[in-house]
Design a protein around this motif. Structure first.
Motif, short mmCIF file in Angstrom:
data_model
loop_
_atom_site.label_atom_id
_atom_site.label_comp_id
_atom_site.label_asym_id
_atom_site.label_seq_id
_atom_site.Cartn_x
_atom_site.Cartn_y
_atom_site.Cartn_z
N TRP A 96 -5.90 7.16 5.31
CA TRP A 96 -6.15 5.76 4.98
C TRP A 96 -5.15 5.35 3.90
CZ3 TRP A 96 -10.23 2.58 6.84
CH2 TRP A 96 -11.13 3.22 7.70
N THR A 97 -4.58 4.15 4.05
CA THR A 97 -3.65 3.62 3.05
C THR A 97 -4.29 2.41 2.38
OG1 THR A 97 -1.74 4.39 4.29
CG2 THR A 97 -1.36 2.68 2.63
N PHE A 98 -4.36 2.44 1.04
CA PHE A 98 -4.98 1.38 0.25
C PHE A 98 -3.90 0.66 -0.55
CE2 PHE A 98 -8.27 4.35 1.22
CZ PHE A 98 -9.42 3.59 1.36
N THR A 99 -3.96 -0.67 -0.54
CA THR A 99 -3.07 -1.49 -1.36
C THR A 99 -3.83 -1.97 -2.58
OG1 THR A 99 -1.86 -2.24 0.59
CG2 THR A 99 -1.62 -3.54 -1.41
N LEU A 100 -3.26 -1.73 -3.75
CA LEU A 100 -3.97 -2.03 -5.00
C LEU A 100 -3.82 -3.49 -5.39
CD1 LEU A 100 -3.03 1.11 -7.14
CD2 LEU A 100 -4.90 0.81 -5.50
N ARG A 101 -4.82 -3.98 -6.09
CA ARG A 101 -4.81 -5.34 -6.61
C ARG A 101 -3.77 -5.46 -7.72
NH1 ARG A 101 -8.56 -9.24 -6.16
NH2 ARG A 101 -10.02 -7.77 -5.18
#
Length: 496
Positions: free
Chosen positions: A93-98
């Motif tokens: 899973w790839t998460f993009t940070l705020r």
């Protein structure tokens, strides 16, 4: 000492705990609670120094000081928090940070900071329970992107990362073998002081990415005595009480308390492997004999919900999807069959529940014995199938907010908490399907199908769903009433 004197002493002690600078607060009393600060009485003190790797993480979450990559909405769906988007590719899973998030020490939220927090949790001993059986690795793939990989494809990774035990903290929190959250979170309140088992102090964090909190701070005291917590709310010494005992609720103004449905079901587990309840007809007779409404009214003083299934009103979608269970087995006459019901004293209501069940089942024709002990001395016997029946208050969603794990643990043939000793191929198929189904509506339907498969066996008789009673002073606005106990004071909570 009389009960009144004990209560007075408890309130006096609590007042002393909240005493502050000597200024006069909004209620005309001397002490903390002025200048927009919230006074909160918590039920239990920290057990692990407020380490986010322990159950203390839920305190950090309820104070809105530590945050996670995602959070859960009312239905248990993952929604953005410190991460704004995510996508899956097999086990990764790839998460993009705020953007624009800073920790309370002024350092920036980066991919490296997220990897540090998740890696510390994954390597901890013991691991946070949300990672039990999960091989998780995290790495930074860009300044604002993090990939999380598990041993096998896991549709619940976002929900897992919502657990308060996987909070993201600044580098300063990680020193040696401990994790210290003081001044290291990202939430609207900064933890400025932790005083062991006595107190904690939080101030508003004016640089919070989600906007300025409406309260100027939080003054927390740990008050294990339920009578003292309720009395302090009644006298105006506290603003929020996280748990009011049932016995005290009737003494409070109804306007000051809110009953919150808990994802917890009081269930009668029946031993399907040995003893009288190996016979499905006698299990059906026991299920028919249970009068859950009498338990709710008699033991819980009406402050619980009669069970319609294993999953209760804390999961609102369950009732919407549920259909009547098809049971092929007709009840048989017990003819004096002797059964032993086990339960434990750690939850005050359970012995009384067992006593009423004894009366109900004896009326139906069973001969009933009780075995009531402390949980630590009875769990092993329950799991070994040494009781014909067992009364248990069981959490139906674990840290991921998903009930499939609970159902598998309790009712699969190889489940780790299979008190009913159930080994049913149809149940196992339904549970395997639910566990492997993608999140959202398809998974919810698969979970309800698995619940129906379990109930059709009469291996478990769900009786009631518990509630937690939260106390809020009349001046409190927008305190959270969260069935999962992850939120209490939020960015919007304040004193009017």
């Amino acid at each position: 000492m009389t009960a009144l004197a004990l209560t007075t002493a408890a309130v006096t002690l609590l007042t002393g705990c909240f005493a502050g600078t000597g200024d006069t607060g909004r209620d005309g009393k001397t002490g903390a609670g002025h200048d927009g600060r919230l006074r909160v009485a918590m039920m239990q003190p920290p057990r692990s120094g407020l380490s986010p790797l322990s159950d203390d993480a839920f305190k950090l979450s309820r104070w809105s000081t530590a945050e996670t990559l995602v959070r859960l909405d009312r239905d248990g769906n993952a929604v953005p928090a410190l991460a704004t988007t995510w996508r899956q590719a097999g086990p990764t899973w790839t998460f993009t940070l705020r953007e624009g998030v800073t920790f309370h020490d002024g350092t920036a939220l980066t991919a490296e900071a997220v990897v540090r927090s998740l890696t510390t949790a994954a390597k901890a001993s013991p691991k946070p329970r949300i990672l039990d059986g999960v091989a998780l690795t995290a790495r930074a793939t860009g300044p604002r992107t993090v990939t999380v990989t598990t041993g096998t494809a896991d549709p619940l990774v976002p929900q897992r990362l919502s657990s308060p035990q996987l909070s993201i903290l600044a580098a300063k929190a990680y020193r040696g073998g401990t994790v210290n959250p003081v001044g290291a979170g990202t939430g609207p309140f900064v933890l400025v002081r932790a005083e062991g088992a006595a107190a904690a102090t939080l101030d508003r964090y004016d640089s919070y990415w989600g906007g300025r909190a409406k309260a100027s701070g939080i003054d927390v005291r740990y008050v294990p005595d339920g009578t003292a917590r309720a009395a302090a709310l009644r006298s105006g010494e506290v603003d929020i009480v996280e748990a009011v005992p049932v016995s005290q609720a009737r003494l409070l103004d109804p306007e000051l308390i809110t009953e919150v449905p808990m994802p917890r079901t009081n269930t009668l587990y029946l031993n399907t492997r040995r003893g009288p309840f190996k016979d499905p007809a006698l299990r059906a007779a026991a299920r028919q004999a249970v009068d859950a409404r009498a338990l709710v009214e008699g033991v819980y003083e009406g402050r619980a919900d009669v069970a319609g299934g294993l999953l209760g009103p804390a999961l609102p979608w369950a009732a919407e999807l549920r259909t009547p269970v098809r049971r092929a087995q007709e009840p048989a006459a017990p003819k004096g069959a002797t059964i032993t019901i086990g339960t434990f004293t750690d939850r005050a209501e359970l012995p009384e529940v067992a006593q009423l069940l004894q009366q109900q089942l004896q009326k139906a024709g069973f001969t009933v014995k009780l075995d009531v002990r402390e949980y630590a001395t009875i769990e092993a016997d329950a799991l070994a199938g040494k009781f014909d029946a067992f009364v248990l208050s069981r959490a139906t969603v674990l840290d991921s907010g998903d009930p499939a794990a609970y159902l598998y643990s309790d009712f699969a043939g190889d489940g780790s908490f299979n008190i009913a000793q159930l080994a049913d191929p149809a149940v196992d198929r339904a549970l395997t399907t639910a566990t492997g189904t993608a999140t959202g509506e398809p998974r919810r339907r698969a979970v309800i199908a698995a619940e129906a498969a379990v109930l059709a066996t009469d291996a478990a008789v769900p009786m009631l769903h518990e509630r937690v009673i939260q106390g809020d002073a009349a001046t409190v606005v927008d305190a959270a009433h969260d069935p999962r106990e992850r939120e209490l004071v939020t960015v919007d909570t304040h004193i009017r």
